[in-house]
Design a protein around this motif. Structure first.
Motif, PDB file in Angstrom:
ATOM      1  N   TRP A 112       0.857  -1.196   0.000  1.00 38.39           N
ATOM      2  CA  TRP A 112       0.000   0.000   0.000  1.00 38.39           C
ATOM      3  C   TRP A 112       0.882   1.230   0.000  1.00 38.39           C
ATOM      4  CZ3 TRP A 112      -0.478   4.091   3.443  1.00 38.39           C
ATOM      5  CH2 TRP A 112      -1.664   4.846   3.373  1.00 38.39           C
ATOM      6  N   LYS A 113       0.446   2.264  -0.704  1.00 41.60           N
ATOM      7  CA  LYS A 113       1.143   3.546  -0.687  1.00 41.60           C
ATOM      8  C   LYS A 113       0.128   4.648  -0.417  1.00 41.60           C
ATOM      9  CE  LYS A 113       5.143   2.605  -3.644  1.00 41.60           C
ATOM     10  NZ  LYS A 113       5.897   3.023  -4.855  1.00 41.60           N
ATOM     11  N   GLY A 114       0.542   5.636   0.371  1.00 42.73           N
ATOM     12  CA  GLY A 114      -0.358   6.729   0.695  1.00 42.73           C
ATOM     13  C   GLY A 114       0.372   7.835   1.421  1.00 42.73           C
ATOM     14  N   ILE A 115      -0.380   8.598   2.210  1.00 49.54           N
ATOM     15  CA  ILE A 115       0.156   9.754   2.922  1.00 49.54           C
ATOM     16  C   ILE A 115      -0.030   9.560   4.418  1.00 49.54           C
ATOM     17  CG2 ILE A 115      -0.007  12.241   3.279  1.00 49.54           C
ATOM     18  CD1 ILE A 115       1.047  11.550   0.548  1.00 49.54           C
ATOM     19  N   THR A 142       2.584  16.188   6.553  1.00 51.22           N
ATOM     20  CA  THR A 142       2.284  15.030   5.714  1.00 51.22           C
ATOM     21  C   THR A 142       3.566  14.418   5.189  1.00 51.22           C
ATOM     22  OG1 THR A 142       2.045  16.391   3.714  1.00 51.22           O
ATOM     23  CG2 THR A 142       0.047  15.941   4.997  1.00 51.22           C
ATOM     24  N   PRO A 193       4.659  11.117   2.339  1.00 52.88           N
ATOM     25  CA  PRO A 193       4.339   9.935   1.515  1.00 52.88           C
ATOM     26  C   PRO A 193       5.024   8.688   2.081  1.00 52.88           C
ATOM     27  CG  PRO A 193       5.073  11.773   0.145  1.00 52.88           C
ATOM     28  CD  PRO A 193       5.390  12.138   1.565  1.00 52.88           C
ATOM     29  N   SER A 249     -11.540   5.656  -0.311  1.00 52.96           N
ATOM     30  CA  SER A 249     -10.206   5.828   0.252  1.00 52.96           C
ATOM     31  C   SER A 249      -9.521   7.028  -0.378  1.00 52.96           C
ATOM     32  CB  SER A 249      -9.360   4.572   0.011  1.00 52.96           C
ATOM     33  OG  SER A 249      -8.026   4.797   0.415  1.00 52.96           O
ATOM     34  N   ASP A 250      -8.985   7.900   0.484  1.00 55.00           N
ATOM     35  CA  ASP A 250      -8.190   9.023  -0.016  1.00 55.00           C
ATOM     36  C   ASP A 250      -6.700   8.749   0.158  1.00 55.00           C
ATOM     37  OD1 ASP A 250      -7.941   9.201   2.682  1.00 55.00           O
ATOM     38  OD2 ASP A 250      -8.676  11.263   2.867  1.00 55.00           O
ATOM     39  N   LYS A 251      -6.375   7.463   0.516  1.00 53.86           N
ATOM     40  CA  LYS A 251      -4.981   7.047   0.680  1.00 53.86           C
ATOM     41  C   LYS A 251      -4.253   7.864   1.751  1.00 53.86           C
ATOM     42  CE  LYS A 251      -4.632   3.789  -2.491  1.00 53.86           C
ATOM     43  NZ  LYS A 251      -4.211   2.415  -2.188  1.00 53.86           N
ATOM     44  N   THR A 252      -4.992   8.254   2.791  1.00 53.93           N
ATOM     45  CA  THR A 252      -4.388   9.019   3.876  1.00 53.93           C
ATOM     46  C   THR A 252      -4.395   8.203   5.156  1.00 53.93           C
ATOM     47  OG1 THR A 252      -5.085  11.139   2.929  1.00 53.93           O
ATOM     48  CG2 THR A 252      -4.521  11.129   5.264  1.00 53.93           C
ATOM     49  N   THR A 269      -7.061   4.349   8.160  1.00 59.94           N
ATOM     50  CA  THR A 269      -7.108   4.471   6.703  1.00 59.94           C
ATOM     51  C   THR A 269      -7.859   3.269   6.156  1.00 59.94           C
ATOM     52  OG1 THR A 269      -5.798   4.939   4.711  1.00 59.94           O
ATOM     53  CG2 THR A 269      -4.990   3.195   6.155  1.00 59.94           C
TER      54      THR A 269
END
Length: 275
Positions: A7-10, A17, A19, A89-92, A144
């Motif tokens: 998984w990749k996100g913030i 913030t 990444p 999902s906002d990937k946060t 998340t």
């Protein structure tokens, strides 16, 4: 080859913030895996879904999910209906609170992941969050969407990176009350407790994961190799421990064994005679 991120996100802490990427920390993929084989032909067996009433095969397009509300009565859910229930999902990975590292009972721990910067430009922000948590002795609680569910994650500093443990939901963790219900309320004291403390003190050590062997996996590997080479492996007889008749006697014996120093190997050299 660098591992592939799950998984990749913030990672977000207030207005800060970073990444980040999640990598699997524990996996069973290296365990020996078996296929089901037709003994008569030596061919692999294919799994097939059949109707429980008429026994006829059901094609993939005709298979849908169903929730049983009473015996043989199901609520049918179409794939698009289930997909609509998956949260957006906002990937946060948003941090909601910081807690003491030992505050959460480990029974809530689900799966561990390594958390690292997703790109070189994120290294400074990542190090700031990591070192800040390490200095304060805290872990971060964050939420998340992971693998179709909103998950709560416990994030801790670990070496140069972080460990992110997904946490079990409260409804998934069973109460210990029933499991412990029949344990009598005993207060151990006196010589018995002193002996137990002595045994514990003499057996103190440190955790070294390389010292623990998966004997079942090793036995399977030996068995597969022997069968492939046409050899037979003799079956080992299981060890059967005798019943403990007297707890105090067992404690005294254990304390005596723990106190004994390890024997030095006998010398194999011959001693010269003087003179």
């Amino acid at each position: 080859m660098a591992p592939r991120a799950n998984w990749k996100g913030i990672l977000q802490v207030a207005e800060l913030t970073c990444p980040v990427a999640l990598y699997t920390a524990a996996s069973t993929s290296d365990r020996i895996a078996f296929h089901t084989i037709n003994r008569a032909t030596g061919h692999r067996v294919r799994r097939e879904f059949v109707d429980s009433d008429n026994g006829k095969p059901v094609e993939r397009d005709d298979q849908v999910k169903g929730y049983e509300i009473s015996p043989d009565d199901y609520v049918i859910l179409e794939p698009d209906e289930i997909a609509a229930a998956v949260p957006d999902s906002d990937k946060t990975l948003a941090v909601s609170a910081f807690v003491g590292c030992g505050e959460i009972d480990k029974v809530y721990f689900d799966k561990p992941y390594y958390l690292s910067p997703a790109q070189q430009t994120a290294a400074e922000a990542f190090a700031l969050i990591r070192d800040g948590m390490r200095r304060k002795g805290v872990a971060a609680l964050a939420q998340t969407v992971l693998f179709r569910r909103v998950r709560t994650v416990l994030i801790r500093a670990h070496d140069d990176g972080m460990i992110a443990n997904t946490l079990n939901f409260d409804y998934e963790v069973r109460s210990a009350v029933e499991a412990f219900h029949d344990i009598p309320d005993l207060k151990i004291k006196g010589e018995m407790l002193d002996l137990a403390r002595h045994i514990i003190d003499t057996k103190k050590g440190s955790f070294d994961p390389t010292a623990f062997e998966d004997r079942y996996e090793g036995a399977l590997a030996d068995l597969v190799k022997a069968k492939a080479e046409g050899r037979k492996i003799a079956r080992k007889q299981p060890n059967r421990a005798g019943k403990v008749v007297d707890l105090m006697a067992a404690l005294r014996e254990s304390a005596g064994m723990a106190a004994k120093p390890a024997r030095k190997p006998a010398s194999t050299g011959t001693r010269r005679k003087s003179g």
